[in-house]
Scaffold this active site. Sequence first.
Site, PDB file in Angstrom:
ATOM      1  CG  MET A   1      10.027 -29.905 -10.509  1.00 31.99           C
ATOM      2  SD  MET A   1       8.928 -29.052  -9.343  1.00 31.99           S
ATOM      3  CE  MET A   1       8.414 -30.419  -8.304  1.00 31.99           C
ATOM      4  CE1 TYR A   2       6.675 -31.626 -12.578  1.00 30.27           C
ATOM      5  CE2 TYR A   2       6.619 -32.313 -14.871  1.00 30.27           C
ATOM      6  CZ  TYR A   2       6.160 -31.508 -13.856  1.00 30.27           C
ATOM      7  OH  TYR A   2       5.169 -30.591 -14.124  1.00 30.27           O
ATOM      8  N   PRO A   3      10.189 -36.566 -10.903  1.00 29.76           N
ATOM      9  CG  PRO A   3       9.895 -38.723 -10.034  1.00 29.76           C
ATOM     10  CD  PRO A   3      10.935 -37.815 -10.644  1.00 29.76           C
TER      11      PRO A   3
END
Length: 232
Positions: A53-55
């Site tokens: 799910m980053y950033p």
Amino acid sequence: MASPLFNLAPDLQVSRLCLGTMTFGEHNSLPQSYRLLDEALEAGINFFDSAEMYPVPQRRETHGRSEEYLGLWVRQRRVPRNRVVLATKVAGPSGQMTWIRGGPKSLDAGNILAAIDSSLSRMQTDYIDLYQIHWPDRYVPMFGETEYSPNYQYNSVPIEEQIDALGEAISAGKIRYIGLSNETAYGVMKFVQIAKNANLNHKIVSLQNSYNLLCRNFDSVLAECCHHESGH
């Protein structure tokens, strides 16, 4: 000064400091990210953590960039793969991040295995050293909540199914070890117990929870779990 290594598992040595990549691709450009990674490696850090799910803040336009930047750095700097420990995480249920497998709506086997394949592709690697569940597929107080309420429970994916999927990925050589994140004492013990009952080849080896001067929950409720289970 080199960061000393310690055994996270019998054949997995990590530096005592781990560099997180949560800002790579949002607050940090690719050149800035490379500079941070270069300096970390030079200082003796071999442990790098990311997540699908980053950033953050999470946006459709930047989804996956942190993993991509980390993988590009390993490739372009020609860092020997066995010199670094790459960790990443599968996102738990979320009604907001619709660009991640439609939510994701659950942490069932299909979602876990799909997430692993996507992370491997973004990081351009054949295996992930440490694969973590970013947050539980059940209601737990987290992200600032302090009180548990059974009224918020929902039908969640059994831990057994999650362990089976992770075990399948281990058998396929896609991941080496399993970790948890944003977990409770109850959840840690259930995962450890079920993994043991499943005769999982590689035990759960890590827990990534909030810990700072203001958040000291680990000291009172999780330290005992980790102390007694770290050798099993």
